[in-house]
Scaffold this motif. Structure first.
Motif, mmCIF file in Angstrom:
data_model
loop_
_atom_site.group_PDB
_atom_site.id
_atom_site.type_symbol
_atom_site.label_atom_id
_atom_site.label_comp_id
_atom_site.label_asym_id
_atom_site.label_seq_id
_atom_site.Cartn_x
_atom_site.Cartn_y
_atom_site.Cartn_z
ATOM 1 N N ARG A 89 0.865 -1.186 0.000
ATOM 2 C CA ARG A 89 0.000 0.000 0.000
ATOM 3 C C ARG A 89 0.902 1.236 0.000
ATOM 4 O O ARG A 89 1.391 1.651 1.044
ATOM 5 C CB ARG A 89 -0.882 0.015 1.246
ATOM 6 C CG ARG A 89 -1.934 -1.093 1.311
ATOM 7 C CD ARG A 89 -2.755 -0.945 2.587
ATOM 8 N NE ARG A 89 -3.992 -1.704 2.538
ATOM 9 C CZ ARG A 89 -4.185 -2.841 3.211
ATOM 10 N NH1 ARG A 89 -3.226 -3.334 3.978
ATOM 11 N NH2 ARG A 89 -5.350 -3.466 3.136
ATOM 12 N N ARG A 142 -17.485 0.834 5.197
ATOM 13 C CA ARG A 142 -16.642 -0.013 6.047
ATOM 14 C C ARG A 142 -16.119 0.723 7.277
ATOM 15 O O ARG A 142 -15.576 0.121 8.186
ATOM 16 C CB ARG A 142 -15.479 -0.603 5.230
ATOM 17 C CG ARG A 142 -14.497 0.414 4.728
ATOM 18 C CD ARG A 142 -13.545 -0.188 3.714
ATOM 19 N NE ARG A 142 -12.219 -0.415 4.240
ATOM 20 C CZ ARG A 142 -11.128 -0.583 3.493
ATOM 21 N NH1 ARG A 142 -11.229 -0.583 2.172
ATOM 22 N NH2 ARG A 142 -9.971 -0.784 4.026
ATOM 23 N N GLY A 177 -9.848 -7.124 -3.818
ATOM 24 C CA GLY A 177 -9.806 -6.370 -2.557
ATOM 25 C C GLY A 177 -11.156 -6.513 -1.870
ATOM 26 O O GLY A 177 -12.088 -5.754 -2.135
ATOM 27 N N THR A 178 -11.241 -7.505 -0.996
ATOM 28 C CA THR A 178 -12.568 -7.791 -0.422
ATOM 29 C C THR A 178 -13.045 -6.687 0.525
ATOM 30 O O THR A 178 -14.248 -6.522 0.707
ATOM 31 C CB THR A 178 -12.560 -9.134 0.341
ATOM 32 O OG1 THR A 178 -11.486 -9.106 1.287
ATOM 33 C CG2 THR A 178 -12.398 -10.301 -0.599
ATOM 34 N N ASN A 179 -12.113 -5.915 1.099
ATOM 35 C CA ASN A 179 -12.557 -4.876 2.045
ATOM 36 C C ASN A 179 -13.491 -3.892 1.345
ATOM 37 O O ASN A 179 -14.583 -3.585 1.819
ATOM 38 C CB ASN A 179 -11.365 -4.095 2.617
ATOM 39 C CG ASN A 179 -10.346 -5.007 3.257
ATOM 40 O OD1 ASN A 179 -10.655 -6.151 3.571
ATOM 41 N ND2 ASN A 179 -9.146 -4.514 3.446
ATOM 42 N N ASP A 180 -13.018 -3.381 0.212
ATOM 43 C CA ASP A 180 -13.853 -2.436 -0.526
ATOM 44 C C ASP A 180 -14.967 -3.151 -1.276
ATOM 45 O O ASP A 180 -16.079 -2.640 -1.374
ATOM 46 C CB ASP A 180 -13.005 -1.628 -1.511
ATOM 47 C CG ASP A 180 -12.457 -0.363 -0.862
ATOM 48 O OD1 ASP A 180 -13.036 0.069 0.154
ATOM 49 O OD2 ASP A 180 -11.450 0.174 -1.348
ATOM 50 N N ARG A 238 0.961 -1.377 -5.366
ATOM 51 C CA ARG A 238 -0.295 -0.737 -5.767
ATOM 52 C C ARG A 238 -0.067 0.772 -5.873
ATOM 53 O O ARG A 238 0.520 1.375 -4.978
ATOM 54 C CB ARG A 238 -1.385 -1.012 -4.730
ATOM 55 C CG ARG A 238 -2.719 -0.394 -5.111
ATOM 56 C CD ARG A 238 -3.825 -0.800 -4.164
ATOM 57 N NE ARG A 238 -3.699 -0.142 -2.881
ATOM 58 C CZ ARG A 238 -4.501 -0.380 -1.846
ATOM 59 N NH1 ARG A 238 -5.458 -1.286 -1.954
ATOM 60 N NH2 ARG A 238 -4.351 0.253 -0.704
HETATM 61 C C1 PEP Z 1 -6.976 -4.511 0.247
HETATM 62 C C2 PEP Z 1 -7.909 -3.611 0.057
HETATM 63 O O1 PEP Z 1 -7.619 -2.290 -0.018
HETATM 64 P P1 PEP Z 1 -7.528 -1.287 1.216
HETATM 65 O O2 PEP Z 1 -6.104 -0.828 1.264
HETATM 66 O O3 PEP Z 1 -8.461 -0.179 0.855
HETATM 67 O O4 PEP Z 1 -7.945 -2.037 2.450
HETATM 68 C C3 PEP Z 1 -9.323 -3.979 -0.059
HETATM 69 O O5 PEP Z 1 -10.146 -3.102 -0.356
HETATM 70 O O6 PEP Z 1 -9.631 -5.164 0.168
#
Ligand code: PEP
Length: 574
Positions: A297, A466, A453-456, A333
């Motif tokens: 990141r 979230r 990216g499962t978080n988003d 990324r």
């Molecule tokens: C890995 C992801 O990105 P972020 O850095 O926004 O958590 C995600 O969205 O799953």
């Protein structure tokens, strides 16, 4: 035994050290001689000194714990700049002729009472932040000394009414066995930091014990079960000492797996890589046996500074990561700011829906100057290892084509300068927007890999923010709609023959292994702390059986049923 909230896991046994409350006695008096200018000057100076201290703590936490935890202090800095908080203080000085410290004290009390009245855990936690920042400001206005924690005593269990992140920064994990707070819960900033620092914490003791805690009394706390014992009998001490030893042994056993491949009982290999934000996190990941970096990141490189990092600065970090990864893949990324991630020196517009707004690749494509600088830095690093580039928040084929065009332009610029780079650098996209999952077949034609990216993805598929604690119970990674999106994405990648991996939090949840096996996902990237736990689970899994469970999940219609089925299938290991 007192039942409370287990906010950070682990067991601690030791003597209590009761931290005096960080609250100052401020007599409610008017100024002797009305001198508004002087009071405003004192206030400005107090704010300035407080800001410097908070910024120093932020840096310290970034080094010691990690960049994400350090962003807790952004909330504190924001309070010092909050126009409503500040105008309340200034209004009291100006209209009531009260000294700056009296005005600050009254403003703290006003906002804390207001937030405490709301039946909302999140707002209550924010009241703690206001108290922390306000008390720091008061300390400077009153010239009061900092409360110091003992550093030369036997290790102790720290007991406090509440503990602010700024107090936690100064804790030495060698001295602090565990923490007890009367108020606070799992979502408090202190809990987040304690978990990252590996210090067990129990909270929510207020009203559960009539007499006050005493320094020196013997305590046992269990941050998994959420229990506290005061002056426990020998049997209780023995039971928890035993549990503590078992947890320690488990940790040591898990550590032995660092060099072992993640292979199921029936021989299926999974690749477990790490999500990192800094070189320091890469070191932890390697210690935990990470097979490369599945997600770097880069936004954390852009934070805590006053201007954008130069190409050389970025290159230096990317190169060091590529070299340290010793030939293992490193997925970098590109900048993913906007939403909840802001940069002090880059004024993003005020938006009604920042998560749906100007962020990530949208900013990069809009600001080719910034994007090209980052792409050149990544490309130069690609000469030093298996570096891959990943674009965030892609929602259309056009965006991918534009990003690829800019990558080509960056290559041309490096070529003109005679710089080395990998002209075949693999290009991937995050699948985190439902639109991308829906057109995964089209996107797969244009890129070399997908990273889900499962978080988003969960947030956007379910329309559940979230970051919003009030609706946190609706944030269901195991929602059937999410599973269908995963299936669409993986199928598209397989049909086109490109690699697909998962890098959201779900990758670090061992309960999801049957889902990955059923889908055919064999690469997972997760936080460094999850690597050994997930590997342990993989080693104890029969792929054939797990796949059967995964298949059943896809037939179920409700998140709760799916989660229950998966939970019953595994016994999570810590
Ligand atoms: C890995 C992801 O990105 P972020 O850095 O926004 O958590 C995600 O969205 O799953």
């Amino acid at each position: 035994m007192i039942t409370c909230i287990g906010a950070a896991p682990g067991v601690a046994i030791g003597r209590a050290f009761v931290l005096p409350t960080w609250e100052w006695d401020v007599p409610d008096q008017k100024m002797d001689v009305v001198d508004l200018t002087r009071e405003f000057e004192r206030l400005t100076e107090g704010i300035h000194t407080s800001r410097c201290e908070i910024e120093d703590m932020k840096k310290e936490v970034k080094e010691m714990v990690g960049p994400e935890e350090s962003s807790i202090f952004d909330a504190h800095l924001a309070i010092l700049e909050d126009p409503v908080f500040m105008s309340e203080i200034k209004g009291i000085i100006e209209r009531q002729y009260k000294a700056a410290e009296v005005a600050v004290k009254e403003a703290i009390d006003h906002f804390v009472t207001m937030f405490d009245l709301l039946d909302d855990e999140y707002m209550k936690e924010r009241a703690t932040d206001i108290k922390d920042v306000g008390n720091r400001l008061l300390k400077h206005l009153l010239g009061a000394p900092e409360i110091k924690l003992p550093s030369d005593t036997q290790p102790y269990i720290l007991v406090a009414k509440e503990l602010s992140p700024s107090q936690l920064v100064h804790l030495n994990p060698q001295h602090v066995l565990g923490i007890v707070t009367l108020i606070g819960g799992k979502t408090s900033h202190s809990a987040i930091m304690s978990r990252a620092m590996g210090i067990p914490l129990v909270a929510g003791l207020e009203g559960k014990r009539e007499e006050a805690f005493q320094t020196g009394e013997l305590l046992v706390i269990d941050g998994d079960e959420g229990v506290l014992f005061i002056d426990p009998d020998e049997e209780t001490q023995r039971v928890y000492a035993d549990k503590q030893r078992k947890l320690q042994r488990k940790k040591e056993q898990l550590q032995l797996l660092a060099e072992v491949d993640a292979v199921t009982r029936d021989g299926e290999h999974l690749t477990l890589a790490a999500n990192i934000s800094s070189l320091r996190e890469l070191e932890t990941s390697l210690k935990h046996g990470a097979q490369g970096v599945g997600l770097f990141r880069t936004e954390f490189l852009y934070m805590d500074r006053s201007e954008f990092p130069s190409e050389d600065e970025q290159f230096d970090v990317y190169r060091r990561i590529a070299q340290r990864a010793s030939g293992q893949p490193v997925v970098i990324r590109t900048l993913d700011i906007g939403g909840d991630k802001q940069l002090d020196y880059f004024a993003l517009p005020e938006e009604d829906n920042p998560f749906l707004g100007y962020r990530a690749i949208r900013i990069s494509l809009d600001r080719p100057d910034l994007f090209l600088t980052q792409l050149r830095a990544i490309l130069r690093a690609s000469a030093f290892g298996d570096v891959r580039v990943l674009y965030p928040m892609i929602s259309s084929v056009d965006e991918v084509l534009q990003a690829k065009e800019l990558l080509k332009r960056a290559m041309g610029q490096l070529g003109d300068r005679g710089e080395a780079y990998n002209a075949d650098i693999p290009v991937g996209i995050m699948i985190e927007v439902p639109a991308a999952a829906a057109i995964a077949d089209l996107l797969a034609e244009e890129v070399d890999f997908f990273s889900i990216g499962t978080n988003d993805l969960v947030q956007y598929v379910l329309a559940v923010d979230r970051m919003n604690e009030q609706i946190a119970h609706m944030y269901h990674p195991y929602h059937p709609a999410v599973l269908r999106m995963l299936r669409m994405t993986v199928n598209a990648a397989r049909d086109r023959g490109i690699e697909v991996s998962v890098c959201g939090e779900l990758a670090g949840d061992e309960r999801a292994i049957p889902i990955w096996l059923e889908l055919g996902v064999s690469k997972l990237s997760m936080s460094p702390q999850s690597l050994l736990r997930v590997k342990h689970r993989v080693l104890n899994t029969s792929a054939a059986e797990a796949r059967d469970t995964g298949r059943q999940c896809f037939r179920l219609g409700r998140s709760g049923e799916i989660e229950r089925l998966l939970s019953a299938y595994v016994t999570p290991v810590r």
